[in-house]
Design a protein around this motif. Structure first.
Motif, PDB file in Angstrom:
ATOM      1  N   LEU A 172      23.616  42.902  40.529  1.00  0.00           N
ATOM      2  CA  LEU A 172      23.549  44.327  40.216  1.00  0.00           C
ATOM      3  C   LEU A 172      23.435  45.114  41.520  1.00  0.00           C
ATOM      4  O   LEU A 172      22.534  44.878  42.328  1.00  0.00           O
ATOM      5  CB  LEU A 172      22.335  44.624  39.328  1.00  0.00           C
ATOM      6  N   PHE A 173      24.365  46.077  41.727  1.00  0.00           N
ATOM      7  CA  PHE A 173      24.379  46.886  42.939  1.00  0.00           C
ATOM      8  C   PHE A 173      23.816  48.271  42.654  1.00  0.00           C
ATOM      9  O   PHE A 173      24.020  48.837  41.566  1.00  0.00           O
ATOM     10  CB  PHE A 173      25.807  47.037  43.478  1.00  0.00           C
ATOM     11  N   ASN A 174      23.114  48.800  43.630  1.00  0.00           N
ATOM     12  CA  ASN A 174      22.688  50.192  43.572  1.00  0.00           C
ATOM     13  C   ASN A 174      23.918  51.064  43.806  1.00  0.00           C
ATOM     14  O   ASN A 174      24.556  50.970  44.857  1.00  0.00           O
ATOM     15  CB  ASN A 174      21.633  50.455  44.645  1.00  0.00           C
ATOM     16  N   PRO A 175      24.298  51.914  42.820  1.00  0.00           N
ATOM     17  CA  PRO A 175      25.523  52.704  43.000  1.00  0.00           C
ATOM     18  C   PRO A 175      25.435  53.711  44.146  1.00  0.00           C
ATOM     19  O   PRO A 175      26.453  54.158  44.661  1.00  0.00           O
ATOM     20  CB  PRO A 175      25.676  53.408  41.641  1.00  0.00           C
ATOM     21  N   LYS A 176      24.212  54.059  44.550  1.00  0.00           N
ATOM     22  CA  LYS A 176      24.046  55.013  45.639  1.00  0.00           C
ATOM     23  C   LYS A 176      24.025  54.268  46.971  1.00  0.00           C
ATOM     24  O   LYS A 176      23.131  53.461  47.238  1.00  0.00           O
ATOM     25  CB  LYS A 176      22.747  55.806  45.452  1.00  0.00           C
ATOM     26  N   VAL A 177      25.017  54.505  47.790  1.00  0.00           N
ATOM     27  CA  VAL A 177      25.126  53.864  49.101  1.00  0.00           C
ATOM     28  C   VAL A 177      24.793  54.905  50.160  1.00  0.00           C
ATOM     29  O   VAL A 177      25.479  55.921  50.295  1.00  0.00           O
ATOM     30  CB  VAL A 177      26.538  53.299  49.336  1.00  0.00           C
ATOM     31  N   SER A 178      23.726  54.684  50.911  1.00  0.00           N
ATOM     32  CA  SER A 178      23.298  55.649  51.925  1.00  0.00           C
ATOM     33  C   SER A 178      23.174  54.967  53.279  1.00  0.00           C
ATOM     34  O   SER A 178      22.693  53.832  53.374  1.00  0.00           O
ATOM     35  CB  SER A 178      21.955  56.282  51.534  1.00  0.00           C
ATOM     36  N   ASN A 179      23.635  55.677  54.291  1.00  0.00           N
ATOM     37  CA  ASN A 179      23.476  55.253  55.685  1.00  0.00           C
ATOM     38  C   ASN A 179      24.044  53.860  55.948  1.00  0.00           C
ATOM     39  O   ASN A 179      23.490  53.083  56.736  1.00  0.00           O
ATOM     40  CB  ASN A 179      21.991  55.288  56.081  1.00  0.00           C
ATOM     41  N   GLY A 180      25.142  53.522  55.250  1.00  0.00           N
ATOM     42  CA  GLY A 180      25.829  52.265  55.523  1.00  0.00           C
ATOM     43  C   GLY A 180      25.091  51.027  55.082  1.00  0.00           C
ATOM     44  O   GLY A 180      25.352  49.928  55.608  1.00  0.00           O
ATOM     45  N   ARG A 181      24.173  51.136  54.129  1.00  0.00           N
ATOM     46  CA  ARG A 181      23.384  49.989  53.659  1.00  0.00           C
ATOM     47  C   ARG A 181      23.731  49.670  52.201  1.00  0.00           C
ATOM     48  O   ARG A 181      23.831  50.564  51.363  1.00  0.00           O
ATOM     49  CB  ARG A 181      21.887  50.271  53.779  1.00  0.00           C
ATOM     50  N   VAL A 182      23.889  48.388  51.906  1.00  0.00           N
ATOM     51  CA  VAL A 182      24.144  47.919  50.547  1.00  0.00           C
ATOM     52  C   VAL A 182      22.854  47.340  49.987  1.00  0.00           C
ATOM     53  O   VAL A 182      22.167  46.555  50.660  1.00  0.00           O
ATOM     54  CB  VAL A 182      25.252  46.844  50.531  1.00  0.00           C
ATOM     55  N   GLU A 183      22.537  47.732  48.736  1.00  0.00           N
ATOM     56  CA  GLU A 183      21.381  47.181  48.044  1.00  0.00           C
ATOM     57  C   GLU A 183      21.852  46.509  46.760  1.00  0.00           C
ATOM     58  O   GLU A 183      22.627  47.089  45.995  1.00  0.00           O
ATOM     59  CB  GLU A 183      20.356  48.270  47.713  1.00  0.00           C
ATOM     60  N   ALA A 184      21.392  45.280  46.546  1.00  0.00           N
ATOM     61  CA  ALA A 184      21.796  44.530  45.355  1.00  0.00           C
ATOM     62  C   ALA A 184      20.607  43.743  44.821  1.00  0.00           C
ATOM     63  O   ALA A 184      19.687  43.394  45.569  1.00  0.00           O
ATOM     64  CB  ALA A 184      22.953  43.595  45.672  1.00  0.00           C
ATOM     65  N   ILE A 185      20.650  43.471  43.521  1.00  0.00           N
ATOM     66  CA  ILE A 185      19.633  42.654  42.854  1.00  0.00           C
ATOM     67  C   ILE A 185      20.318  41.382  42.372  1.00  0.00           C
ATOM     68  O   ILE A 185      21.334  41.441  41.670  1.00  0.00           O
ATOM     69  CB  ILE A 185      19.002  43.394  41.666  1.00  0.00           C
TER      70      ILE A 185
END
Length: 742
Positions: free
Chosen positions: A223-236
């Motif tokens: 599961l990815f965080n749809p909000k991408v900020s400052n060139g960082r990817v967040e996933a679960i």
């Protein structure tokens, strides 16, 4: 309005038929009940499920929905079943939607964060004051430079740090300055100024690659965080084995060169819910959507699912919209949101009133409600259900004008059903009621069920169950669940269903009341249609049915039979004069009771079957050997000038007020005593002249003169029961111990 199949039975099938008008339902009830179609008899009964309001008031609601804000292009669909979610995922992929699948469980999860854009080697370290920033400069490493700058984000000052390693991320710098006085946070510069970051298409494949050698890694639930900020990817990501998850965190967290630029960060996520809540939480299967057409709303998504038979297992559909921004009323003096709502409501009225000839009733509008995301909902009320269909066909998915823009208009049917359960039922079937409520809540997620107790004692007080929502199919299915519950177990006597009539007298009512008390059941009786329904938890209805069987068998074993003999033409006068002989001699000889009904020209023989047969043979033998057919047959329709009673042929001593026909009081009293039967229909109960061709109704004066005062109450009770069989607005309570009507 609608026909719903309920279930098959041993000898047929059961359907629920919904009508838009009460009068139409009444006509169907009266005309279809007992109707024979292709050798099958149709049985019709009133449904126990009622509308939320009286039929004389507004009961047809339509929700009008429009939007004050634009869509974000993101959304999600929540499913109850994994297969349906996978099928929907394949469908939307074929339709070129940008979507991803997520299986939400209580499995151990870890958050993965990495940078896909290289750092510029610059970072702002924010402080509450300039002095705090100056004091923090001593934390600067060799080859690093720092200067104090003003901050435009409501911070007093920031330390602009340069020359640090490009592999360092926010956590590295945060750990160096977090214990400094006045420290607020860190912002590392990546990319170019004003750059919009989007998650790389290869992100999912890269994450799968770094965890693929862990056996418990759940590769289908990233599961990815749809909000991408400052060139960082967040996933679960999820693991089925927590020990493997912790091993992965230990091996990968903080390492470089694994994925993206700089360090990859892993942190185990803990559920916020309590353990007992988490343990009972169902798995959820979610489709997440991105970059959806901005003109789409959730009803467009629902239509796609319905067209492809994938909506049955859908729990929730949402398309996210931008938050509504209200302008400052002090500076502008105008609330843009309220102005748009008023303008849209006025245009909505104009749309409907411009074609009033389309509708059978004039619509009314309730005050609109605006959600924080700018979704506006108002309720349109019609007096005729057909108008709802007309409105949806003509105006759904049209464009409605706002103050300075426009919006899509949605018209959605709003349904509310209420089920009323009396105190007797809540007492005997509490478990079945709770099971039905729990089943509908778990099975039909798109509707709301509210339970309202109508008394102080919850377990024995009357109850109201309210079912509401805009999903017609699920509300109908929930209604059928409760309708089936309210039908209970229909009682049928094993050999002959007609034998149930033995229960519909005073002795039978007392027996049913006793069975109720002993078996903890509630027995509902219909005197009009001669049937019973038994309500109870577990095996209680079966136990009560066995007790009723035993009572009927005991009656059949000891009861008397009745045979009717038609008096031959010309024998009536002599038989009436020999009445004592039949009753005293033949009756006593064969142990039977003999009744001579002169008005009907009949003899009734009552007793045991074998005794009746012998008495019948003796009577017919007496007719053939003793009675001589009269040469002059008396007129069967005595006129008012005759002074003979048309029944017993004795001298008449009473003249009826309305028609003038004469008779004797004794014969009139015997005929009227037959009207004490409470099972008579309204037509059979009609009290009229005993002359065969005279239909004059007896006057109240005649009735009071003929009937003894103690018997007037019995006649009145039978009259009221006959009236209830014809007036569908008033019905008697079906309980064996209740005499109330409504």
């Amino acid at each position: 309005r609608k026909i719903d199949f309920i279930k098959y039975t041993e000898d047929g099938a059961i359907f629920a038929v919904t009508y838009a008008a009460l009068e139409q339902a009444r006509i169907a009830l009266n005309e279809l009940n007992g109707y024979v179609e292709q050798d099958h008899k149709i049985a019709v009964s009133r449904s126990c499920v009622k509308n939320a309001v009286n039929v004389s008031k507004h009961n047809c609601h339509l929700k009008a929905i429009w939007y004050l804000t634009s869509s974000t292009g993101n959304g999600r669909i929540l499913f109850n079943k994994e297969k349906s979610a996978h099928d929907a995922y394949d469908l939307f992929k074929r339709l070129h939607y940008r979507c991803r699948y997520e299986h939400v469980t209580n499995l151990p999860t870890v958050k993965v964060t990495y940078c896909f854009v290289r750092s510029n080697g610059k970072a702002f370290i924010n402080f509450q004051s300039r002095l705090d920033a100056c004091n923090a400069r001593r934390r600067i490493h060799f080859l690093e430079t720092a200067k104090i700058v003003g901050n435009r984000r409501n911070h007093e000052a920031s330390l602009l740090l340069e020359g640090f390693s490009k592999d360092d991320d926010e956590e590295d710098i945060y750990s160096r300055f977090q214990d400094c006085k006045g420290f607020i946070g860190v912002h590392i510069l990546r990319g170019i100024k004003g750059q919009v970051f989007q998650r790389p298409d290869s992100a999912e494949a890269r994450i799968k690659a770094i965890f693929s050698h862990y056996k418990s890694f759940q590769q289908d639930t990233i599961l990815f965080n749809p909000k991408v900020s400052n060139g960082r990817v967040e996933a679960i990501v999820q693991f089925s084995d927590r020990r493997e998850l912790q091993e992965a965190v230990k091996e990968i967290n903080g390492k470089t060169g694994i994925i993206g630029h700089g360090r990859v960060r892993l942190s185990e996520q803990f559920h916020k819910q309590k353990e007992e809540v988490s343990a009972n939480k169902e798995d959820e299967y979610v489709l997440h959507f991105e970059r959806v057409d901005r003109s789409f709303d959730k009803y467009d998504m629902i239509k796609i699912l319905k067209d492809n038979q994938l909506y049955d297992d859908v729990k929730h559909v949402v398309v996210y919209r931008q938050k509504l921004k209200e302008k400052n009323l002090i500076t502008t003096g105008i609330n843009t949101g309220e102005s748009d709502i008023e303008a849209a409501l006025e245009n909505l009225r104009s749309m409907f009133h411009s074609k009033l000839d389309l509708f059978r009733s004039i619509p009314e509008y309730q005050p609109p409600f605006c959600a924080p995301d700018g979704t506006v909902t108002t309720l349109i009320i019609f007096n005729d259900a057909v108008d709802i269909t007309t409105a949806i066909q003509n105006y759904d998915n049209q464009v409605i004008q706002l103050l300075k823009s426009s919006s899509k208009l949605r018209l959605v049917l709003s349904i509310v059903h209420q089920i009323f359960i009396n105190a007797a039922l809540t007492k005997v079937i509490p478990n079945k009621i709770q099971e039905a409520i729990q089943y509908t809540r778990e099975k039909y997620k798109r509707i709301r069920i509210k339970v309202i107790s109508l008394g102080t004692e919850e377990k024995t007080a009357p109850m109201k169950i309210r079912i509401e929502g805009d999903d017609v199919q699920q509300i109908t299915m929930a209604k059928i669940v409760f309708d089936t519950l309210m039908k209970g177990m229909e009682y049928r006597y094993k050999e002959d269903p007609g034998k149930i009539r033995f229960l519909f007298d005073r002795d039978g009512a007392a027996v049913l009341q006793k069975i109720q008390n002993e078996t903890n059941t509630y027995i509902s009786c219909s005197y009009s249609y001669l049937f019973l329904r038994i309500y109870g938890d577990n095996q209680a209805p079966d136990t009560a049915a066995k007790c009723i069987d035993e009572y009927i068998e005991d009656i059949l074993k000891h009861r008397d039979f009745t045979t009717t003999l038609d008096i031959p033409k010309g024998y009536l006068r002599q038989i009436l004069k020999l009445g004592t002989y039949y009753q005293d001699t033949i009756g006593k000889d064969f142990n039977v009771k003999i009744i001579i009904a002169g008005a009907k020209r009949q003899i009734q023989v009552i007793g045991k079957q074998q005794d009746i047969e012998k008495a019948e043979e003796a009577i017919k033998k007496h007719w053939s050997e003793t009675l001589i057919e009269q040469q002059s047959v008396p007129k069967e329709n005595t006129t008012t000038t005759s002074n003979e009673c048309p029944i017993c042929y004795e001298v008449a001593n009473y003249t009826l007020l309305e028609c003038g026909h004469v008779s004797c009081l004794y014969c009139l009293k015997q005929e009227l005593s037959k009207k004490f039967d409470t099972t008579l229909s309204n037509q059979s109960f009609k009290i009229k002249c005993i002359m065969q061709e005279c239909n004059s109704v007896l006057s109240l004066r005649d009735i009071k003169t003929i009937i003894d005062p103690p018997d007037m109450q019995r006649l009145a009770r039978a009259s009221f029961q006959a009236f209830l069989k014809t007036d569908t607005d008033i019905v008697q309570c079906m309980g064996t111990d209740c005499k109330q009507v409504r």
